[in-house]
Every structure is written in C-alpha cells, then in structure tokens.
Design an enzyme around this catalytic site. Structure first.
Site, PDB file in Angstrom:
ATOM      1  N   HIS A  13       0.845  -1.200   0.000  1.00  0.00           N
ATOM      2  CA  HIS A  13       0.000   0.000   0.000  1.00  0.00           C
ATOM      3  C   HIS A  13       0.883   1.255   0.000  1.00  0.00           C
ATOM      4  O   HIS A  13       0.662   2.182  -0.778  1.00  0.00           O
ATOM      5  CB  HIS A  13      -0.923  -0.028   1.220  1.00  0.00           C
ATOM      6  CG  HIS A  13      -1.624   1.270   1.472  1.00  0.00           C
ATOM      7  ND1 HIS A  13      -2.889   1.537   0.993  1.00  0.00           N
ATOM      8  CD2 HIS A  13      -1.228   2.392   2.117  1.00  0.00           C
ATOM      9  CE1 HIS A  13      -3.239   2.760   1.339  1.00  0.00           C
ATOM     10  NE2 HIS A  13      -2.252   3.305   2.031  1.00  0.00           N
ATOM     11  N   GLU A  14       1.901   1.248   0.861  1.00  0.00           N
ATOM     12  CA  GLU A  14       2.800   2.406   0.926  1.00  0.00           C
ATOM     13  C   GLU A  14       3.540   2.596  -0.396  1.00  0.00           C
ATOM     14  O   GLU A  14       3.747   3.724  -0.856  1.00  0.00           O
ATOM     15  CB  GLU A  14       3.801   2.249   2.074  1.00  0.00           C
ATOM     16  CG  GLU A  14       3.169   2.230   3.465  1.00  0.00           C
ATOM     17  CD  GLU A  14       2.386   3.499   3.779  1.00  0.00           C
ATOM     18  OE1 GLU A  14       2.796   4.580   3.330  1.00  0.00           O
ATOM     19  OE2 GLU A  14       1.335   3.393   4.445  1.00  0.00           O
TER      20      GLU A  14
ATOM     21  N   HIS B 260       1.542   4.481  -2.886  1.00  0.00           N
ATOM     22  CA  HIS B 260       1.627   5.954  -2.778  1.00  0.00           C
ATOM     23  C   HIS B 260       2.806   6.480  -3.594  1.00  0.00           C
ATOM     24  O   HIS B 260       2.705   7.505  -4.247  1.00  0.00           O
ATOM     25  CB  HIS B 260       1.804   6.368  -1.308  1.00  0.00           C
ATOM     26  CG  HIS B 260       0.526   6.338  -0.525  1.00  0.00           C
ATOM     27  ND1 HIS B 260      -0.602   7.000  -0.915  1.00  0.00           N
ATOM     28  CD2 HIS B 260       0.207   5.718   0.644  1.00  0.00           C
ATOM     29  CE1 HIS B 260      -1.564   6.795  -0.029  1.00  0.00           C
ATOM     30  NE2 HIS B 260      -1.102   6.017   0.931  1.00  0.00           N
TER      31      HIS B 260
ATOM     32  N   GLU C  40      -5.664   7.279  -1.157  1.00  0.00           N
ATOM     33  CA  GLU C  40      -5.674   6.037  -0.375  1.00  0.00           C
ATOM     34  C   GLU C  40      -6.271   4.890  -1.182  1.00  0.00           C
ATOM     35  O   GLU C  40      -5.767   3.768  -1.155  1.00  0.00           O
ATOM     36  CB  GLU C  40      -6.442   6.212   0.933  1.00  0.00           C
ATOM     37  CG  GLU C  40      -5.784   7.143   1.933  1.00  0.00           C
ATOM     38  CD  GLU C  40      -4.350   6.751   2.250  1.00  0.00           C
ATOM     39  OE1 GLU C  40      -4.040   5.550   2.316  1.00  0.00           O
ATOM     40  OE2 GLU C  40      -3.521   7.665   2.401  1.00  0.00           O
TER      41      GLU C  40
ATOM     42  N   ASP D 244      -4.475   1.446  -2.201  1.00  0.00           N
ATOM     43  CA  ASP D 244      -5.089   0.146  -1.909  1.00  0.00           C
ATOM     44  C   ASP D 244      -5.174  -0.688  -3.177  1.00  0.00           C
ATOM     45  O   ASP D 244      -4.935  -1.895  -3.162  1.00  0.00           O
ATOM     46  CB  ASP D 244      -6.504   0.342  -1.334  1.00  0.00           C
ATOM     47  CG  ASP D 244      -6.476   0.630   0.163  1.00  0.00           C
ATOM     48  OD1 ASP D 244      -5.388   0.511   0.763  1.00  0.00           O
ATOM     49  OD2 ASP D 244      -7.531   0.973   0.726  1.00  0.00           O
TER      50      ASP D 244
HETATM   51 ZN   LIG Z   1      -2.076   5.274   2.639  1.00  0.00          ZN
END
Ligand SMILES: [Zn+2]
Length: 420
Positions: free
Chosen positions: A283-284, A287, A361, A365
């Site tokens: 997930h990070e 980003h 976000e 995801d």
């Molecule tokens: Zn996040």
C-alpha cells in the site's frame, strides 16, 4: 468613521471566525452522537474480527478525543480574536518597540516568536491532557512527563534552529529586496522544504526515536522481493521504537531520492504476520508509484506561491492591518497576521484536501491489491483499526470533511471486491 475596506475586512474576518468555529463544533458533536449511537453493535462486516468490547473501547476513545477537540476549537478561536481584534499583537509589538525602537528585523523576529510562544503555551495543556489523561486511560500512552517535556524542549530547539534562518531571511527580504521580495522568499522557502525532506529521515528523526536495521531475515527477504518486483530502491529497512511513546502501530516511507527509507514501527511488526506486513508495505509503495508525495509537494508549493503573492500585495494595504486590530504598520506584522488569519479563510479547502487524500488512499489500496494480497491487507487493516481503537462508525459528514483516510467499512468492502 473608519475607512470602508477596514470595516469590510473586520466584518468578514469575524463572520468567518464565528462560522468556522460553529461548523467545527457542529461536526464534532455530530461525530460523537453518531459514534455513541453505534456503540452497542459491531458493524456486520467486522463481526468475526472485532469483539464488542474492542468496538466499545474505540467508540469511547473517539468520543473522548473529539470532546477535547471541541474545547480546543473554542479556545483557539478566542485566542485568535484576542491576538488580532483584541489588540494582543499590537500590545506585544508595543512592548518590543519600547525595548528595541530601531532594530526592525530583530524586533520583528521577537514579536513573531512571542506570538508563537503564546499560541504554543495555550496548546500545551491540551497536548498534555490528550497524552496523560485520554491516551493513558485507554492504555496507549507510554510516555513519562519527563519524556514529554524533553521532547518539547527538543522540538522547540529544532524548530528554532531551522525556523530562525528562514524568519530572518523573510524579514530581511521584505525590508530590502524591492517589490518582488515575496518571489525570492518563495524560492528560498521551496528549496528549504526540499532540503528538509532529504535530511529529515537521516538527521532529524533520529533525535526523537531510535532507528535500527530490520533484523528478521525471513521478513527482510519477503520485503526485498516485493521492492524488486515493484521496481523500488530504498536506502534500507528500519525499525523505529514507536513503542517507547505510544502503542499505536504504523509504517511509512520517508525522504526522497537517495535518502528514501522504509520505516516500520516496532508495534506494527509485533502485531502483524509477514503476509500482512507485506500487504501494508505494498500500500505504501502504491503511494510512491502514483507519485502522491510529489503531487502533494507541487500542490503545497503552488499554494505557498499564491499565498506569498497575495501577501506581497496585502503588505501595502493599510486596511489589512487596521481591519485586523493592528494600528502600527510593519513588515513583520503583515507576516504574522497573514500566518494567523489565513487558516480561517482557507477552512473551506479542508474537505477538498481530505477528499483528494482519500482518493490517493484508494489508489494505494488498488496498487496493494494488485501487487500483494488484498485479503492480507484487509486483515492488517482490521488489526490496526482494532489495536489503535479507531472508530469503525464515524459520522459520514465529519469523515467527509476531515478524514485523510476513507472510513474502514468502505475501504474494506472495496478491497473485498478484489478477492471475490
Ligand atoms: Zn495510505
């Protein structure tokens, strides 16, 4: 009779200050009511993974924090009114004027520091209460008062060491650089921020926490594989002793370019299994892959460019000072007034920023679901929500206005769609 623009500014400022304060209180109260109304039933999607007592603890923790926010909102609004129209800034200026009648730049720095000192002194009891009463009651606090105050001193010294050169540069440019002073200041400010991003993980963060290289060989192997698969290079995997201050868990990336590193809170590693950690990391990575950090930097630089250009114009308008309770015009007064008052005028941008952040976000995801397991990310999120006592049932409007992350139920139902 005062000059018309003065009155217009005063009335606009007072109306916005009252309106934003009322909206904030209204949203907070809605949130408390909603959370409490859903206190006795775990939402269906979480029935198997979160027990009723954990759900109730989250409800009570959210309520306690939000109630504190209500009081803080009122106190901050009163403080702002007192500093501006109440004559507080003018009073501080008069005191330093008597002591340093000629040294405008030094006097300016002292006036600005005094005003900031007053604001932080008023915020301090709230922070102390949040740590030693609210977090303590719910079992999250790991700090001692000695640590709290040593952190405070360290933060202030770092803030002073980094902030003072920028402040002096600003005051010096305002005084002697001609009508485009704001443009030069913007360049300095932007460069400063980029340098900070590069040096923060290596030089500043270690002043507050211990970072040690990740030792678990099995986990390391898995993470390296994921990083390679995603085409990501980092300067190392680190574990941060987050547990020395709080038992909330987290993971993040810091820095950019060559100083990029992956940091896990020790609390996160304790609670999640290898698959879940991998999903959180994916997930990070999402980003980074979607350039969220760079987009945010570009956005902040654009906003500060517009803000400084506006200040470059306002500084020459006498009504800007008189309309906000300042009788003696000076460069530093324009600067501090602008810093104090602009958040009120920018309040309506908040829901837009929050919505943009929630969109990011979802993108992260999505990336995680495609490069690791959506199922494991859901498991990790449920554990984090439970262990951080984050509410599963926020008030929808409160959440839409403030939350940088989507509500748990929406986020998890989107992720569940990948696995079915
Ligand atoms: Zn996040």
């Amino acid at each position: 009779m005062p000059f018309a623009p003065t009155l217009i500014l005063t009335y606009t400022f007072v109306s916005l200050l009252v309106a934003t304060t009322l909206v904030r209180i209204w949203l907070a109260r809605r949130h408390v009511t909603h959370v409490q109304a859903n206190r006795n039933q775990v939402p269906a999607a979480f029935k198997d993974s979160i027990a009723l007592d954990a759900h109730q603890k989250a409800a009570d923790y959210s309520t306690a924090k939000t109630k504190l926010v209500i009081i803080e909102t009122v106190v901050q609004a009163l403080l702002l009114a007192a500093l501006t129209l109440g004559g507080g800034l003018q009073w501080i200026d008069d005191i330093w004027h008597n002591m340093l009648p000629t040294q405008e730049i030094i006097r300016g720095a002292l006036v600005i520091c005094s005003a900031m000192l007053v604001s932080s002194a008023i915020d301090l009891p709230f922070e102390y209460y949040k740590t030693f009463v609210v977090d303590e009651t719910f079992g999250f606090n790991k700090m001692t008062p000695a640590m709290f105050f040593s952190d405070l001193i360290k933060h202030s010294l770092v803030g002073l060491a980094l902030g003072a050169p920028i402040l002096f540069a600003a005051l010096w440019l305002m005084q002697g650089a001609g009508q485009y002073w704001w443009l030069y200041l913007w360049v300095i400010w932007s460069v400063f921020n980029l340098v900070m991003l590069a040096v923060y993980p290596t030089f500043i963060a270690p002043l507050f926490n211990k970072f040690s290289p990740l030792k678990d060989e099995n986990l390391k192997q898995r993470i390296e594989t994921l990083l390679t698969k995603c085409g990501f290079k980092s300067q190392g995997l680190f574990v941060m002793d987050g547990s020395s201050r709080s038992s909330h868990g987290n993971a993040y990336f810091t820095g950019f370019g060559a100083s990029k590193r992956v940091v896990f809170f020790d609390t996160l590693l304790e609670r999640l299994n290898v698959d879940e950690i991998e999903a959180v990391l994916a997930h990070e990575l999402g980003h980074f892959k979607h350039h969220h950090v760079i987009k945010r930097i570009v956005m902040l630089f654009s906003i500060s460019f517009l803000g400084l250009a506006l200040l470059g114009w306002l500084i020459n308008q006498p009504w800007f000072y008189t309309g906000l309770g300042v009788t003696q015009i000076s460069n530093y007064m324009a600067l501090i007034l602008f810093l104090l008052v602009s958040p009120i005028f920018l309040f309506l941008l908040r829901p837009m920023m929050a919505s943009y952040s929630r969109k990011n976000e979802f993108e992260a995801d999505d990336y995680a679901a495609n490069h690791a397991s959506a199922k494991d990310l859901v498991k990790a999120l449920v554990k984090l929500y439970r262990d951080n006592a984050s509410t599963l049932t926020p008030d929808p409007l409160h959440s839409a206005f403030y939350d940088s992350h989507p509500p748990a139920s929406i986020r998890i139902s989107k992720l569940a769609a990948y696995t079915s």
